[in-house]
Design an enzyme around this catalytic site. Structure first.
Site, PDB file in Angstrom:
ATOM      1  N   GLY A 100       0.789  -1.238   0.000  1.00  0.00           N
ATOM      2  CA  GLY A 100       0.000   0.000   0.000  1.00  0.00           C
ATOM      3  C   GLY A 100       0.814   1.277   0.000  1.00  0.00           C
ATOM      4  O   GLY A 100       0.378   2.299  -0.524  1.00  0.00           O
TER       5      GLY A 100
ATOM      6  N   GLU B 162       3.595   4.649   5.937  1.00  0.00           N
ATOM      7  CA  GLU B 162       2.368   3.872   5.723  1.00  0.00           C
ATOM      8  C   GLU B 162       1.395   4.626   4.821  1.00  0.00           C
ATOM      9  O   GLU B 162       1.464   5.846   4.691  1.00  0.00           O
ATOM     10  CB  GLU B 162       1.697   3.589   7.075  1.00  0.00           C
TER      11      GLU B 162
ATOM     12  N   ASP C 222      -5.511   2.550  10.149  1.00  0.00           N
ATOM     13  CA  ASP C 222      -6.929   2.247  10.346  1.00  0.00           C
ATOM     14  C   ASP C 222      -7.104   1.905  11.825  1.00  0.00           C
ATOM     15  O   ASP C 222      -7.162   2.787  12.665  1.00  0.00           O
ATOM     16  CB  ASP C 222      -7.294   1.101   9.399  1.00  0.00           C
TER      17      ASP C 222
ATOM     18  N   LYS D  73      -7.359   7.294  10.080  1.00  0.00           N
ATOM     19  CA  LYS D  73      -8.799   7.292  10.395  1.00  0.00           C
ATOM     20  C   LYS D  73      -8.952   7.342  11.911  1.00  0.00           C
ATOM     21  O   LYS D  73      -8.971   6.284  12.557  1.00  0.00           O
ATOM     22  CB  LYS D  73      -9.456   6.013   9.863  1.00  0.00           C
TER      23      LYS D  73
ATOM     24  N   VAL E 255     -11.364   3.267   1.726  1.00  0.00           N
ATOM     25  CA  VAL E 255     -10.934   4.083   0.591  1.00  0.00           C
ATOM     26  C   VAL E 255     -10.002   3.292  -0.321  1.00  0.00           C
ATOM     27  O   VAL E 255      -9.359   2.324   0.114  1.00  0.00           O
ATOM     28  CB  VAL E 255     -10.233   5.379   1.056  1.00  0.00           C
TER      29      VAL E 255
ATOM     30  N   ARG F 281      -5.227   0.187  -6.986  1.00  0.00           N
ATOM     31  CA  ARG F 281      -4.029   0.809  -6.410  1.00  0.00           C
ATOM     32  C   ARG F 281      -3.498   1.911  -7.327  1.00  0.00           C
ATOM     33  O   ARG F 281      -2.878   2.861  -6.875  1.00  0.00           O
ATOM     34  CB  ARG F 281      -2.917  -0.234  -6.217  1.00  0.00           C
TER      35      ARG F 281
END
Ligand code: IMP
Ligand code: MG
Length: 183
Positions: A48, A103, A107, A135, A157, A169
């Site tokens: 990610g 990162e 989350d 978040k 998201v 992605r």
């Protein structure tokens, strides 16, 4: 791909590419000032954080090395359990090094808290966190992220490295998925 290539899969754009890059520029200025003369290693978490690392390090005004970790979290679906297995470890010995973990999103914070504990046990001089997204409403464990791009609502998201089942992605912006995508 751009938002218009998403058809009805996208609910709304949260951050445009321009906003993301401006956020990363701001973070890079703070990071550059804090680590001036300190030899910082940027550690990205695959997959990610690929876009975040590549744009963040290019926004830095001096040379910064990168390394990568790949982990898999046990647990199912879109919720992480915090139980983690290393799939690809760092190439670098981080003993006495200043490590900046990069990162895509914090989350629940479970994955990152495991990673931070793991890196600190290796004797790093310091371990800090830079995340594009956070978040606040989803956090289950307290993560003291020093550099945060944007706080976002507790919605799933995609884009700019973030995936839904390995898709999207390569979307340039960050947006929320339309509800019908989940069913
Ligand atoms: P956490 O352990 O709950 O903080 O989640 C960590 C990882 O879950 C992130 O690094 C992402 O890979 C993934 N993740 C969490 N939220 C999202 C999201 O909204 N979209 C895509 N991936 C996410
Ligand atoms: Mg991730």
């Amino acid at each position: 791909m751009d938002a218009e290539h998403m058809g009805d899969a996208l609910e709304r754009v949260l951050l445009t590419e321009e906003e993301i890059l401006a956020g990363l520029d701001r973070m890079a200025r703070e990071i550059a000032a804090d680590y001036e003369g300190k030899d910082v290693l940027m550690v990205g978490v695959l997959k990610g954080a690929v876009m975040v690392v590549s744009d963040l390090m290019r926004a830095m005004p001096y040379s910064v090395p990168m390394d990568w970790m790949a982990i898999s979290s046990y647990g199912s679906g879109t919720r992480s359990s915090g139980v983690v297995r290393i799939l690809k470890d760092l190439d670098t010995d981080i003993t006495d090094r200043h490590v900046l973990v990069v990162e895509d999103v914090i989350d629940s914070g479970l994955t990152l808290s495991w990673i931070l504990e793991n890196l600190e046990l290796r004797g790093a001089a310091s371990v800090e966190v830079a995340t594009l997204l956070r978040k606040p409403e989803a956090q289950k464990v307290e993560i003291d992220a020093k550099y945060v791009g944007f706080d976002i609502p507790n919605d799933f998201v995609v884009g700019y490295g973030l995936d839904f089942d390995e898709r999207f992605r390569n979307l340039r912006c960050v947006g929320t998925l339309a509800p019908h995508m989940y069913s």
